[in-house]
Write an enzyme that holds these catalytic residues in place. Structure first.
Site, PDB file in Angstrom:
ATOM      1  N   MET A 240       0.815  -1.212   0.000  1.00  0.00           N
ATOM      2  CA  MET A 240       0.000   0.000   0.000  1.00  0.00           C
ATOM      3  C   MET A 240       0.854   1.269   0.000  1.00  0.00           C
ATOM      4  O   MET A 240       0.648   2.142   0.869  1.00  0.00           O
ATOM      5  CB  MET A 240      -0.879  -0.007   1.250  1.00  0.00           C
ATOM      6  CG  MET A 240      -1.905  -1.095   1.273  1.00  0.00           C
ATOM      7  SD  MET A 240      -3.194  -0.802   0.009  1.00  0.00           S
ATOM      8  CE  MET A 240      -3.892   0.754   0.559  1.00  0.00           C
ATOM      9  N   PRO A 241       1.796   1.401  -0.910  1.00  0.00           N
ATOM     10  CA  PRO A 241       2.626   2.620  -0.886  1.00  0.00           C
ATOM     11  C   PRO A 241       1.788   3.874  -1.157  1.00  0.00           C
ATOM     12  O   PRO A 241       0.904   3.864  -2.020  1.00  0.00           O
ATOM     13  CB  PRO A 241       3.627   2.385  -2.037  1.00  0.00           C
ATOM     14  CG  PRO A 241       3.611   0.901  -2.283  1.00  0.00           C
ATOM     15  CD  PRO A 241       2.214   0.471  -1.975  1.00  0.00           C
TER      16      PRO A 241
END
Lengths: 61, 61, 61, 61, 61, 61
Positions: free
Chosen positions: C1-2
């Site tokens: 989930m950058p």
């Protein structure tokens, strides 16, 4: 799609963080009129000597 | 002079980070039409209990 | 989930931004070994007098 | 009420950080014409492999 | 002393923002066990073509 | 290579911003013991209704 970043002092428990993201998400969804599912929250922790107010570190207050 | 901040989960190797900054820099230079040399990237890592989506910590999913 | 934040000078077209988020997302998915779908990117624009290097505004360089 | 975020390499002493927040606060208060008491500063530290310029990590330079 | 940054789409009214900061502050104070008075919130707005998920701008979805 | 982000109310002149980045850069270079040339500063401006303290927008204070 609100993206929220919270910088705060270290020391809160997982339980506190769990409750925090739940309630902050709910507060934003209700007031910004968006779906709770669309709210992302990043938590960052810092020691007291990494925050200052009025030119003074919190570790010195 | 784009400045990029990437917040992501901890656990990537140095090799992955090296490749990531190289490719992200190239992607920005090509599309924003600027020199690769002018692109700055900051990486920040977080544990799974410091990110939430929909009011739920990733460590709880 | 950058989660990615890009601060850059104003002036790029929608086409350039469209290409930029596509290529940056791909670069991160490949190197961080995550799904492209999980990458969020925020773009912020600034005028040249809102960035400085070495104590000098870019509008003065 | 300026809010300042400083990302820098790890390794500075508490004494350096204390002097840094004092002087940066003073610099902002003087030039932005606000009270020193209203200036908040967050410090964040990173290792050399979490910053890149021109697509290259500082740990590789 | 939590410092909160909220990036969201433009278009909310002042009344919505007023309610949002009030409720988010309360949610943090209750769960992080700190005084409401110590919570700072910054709101930033963006157009739909300044946010992407999965490599696609929200203005294109 | 410190990267500094300053969020503040809109309304300062270019002259004030020019002086601000010059003095803040100098303050960081001196205290963090790095070269002034390596200091990057981003300025972001906001209206009074985009900042709150204690759950209250500054435009309402």
């Amino acid at each position: 799609m609100p993206i929220v970043q919270i910088d705060m002092f270290e020391g809160r428990s997982i339980e506190q963080k769990r409750a925090m993201v739940e309630k902050v998400t709910q507060a934003i969804a209700e007031t910004a009129n968006c779906q709770a599912e669309s709210v992302t929250i990043i938590i960052r922790e810092m020691p007291k000597h990494h925050l200052s107010k009025g030119g003074k570190l919190f570790s010195d207050k």
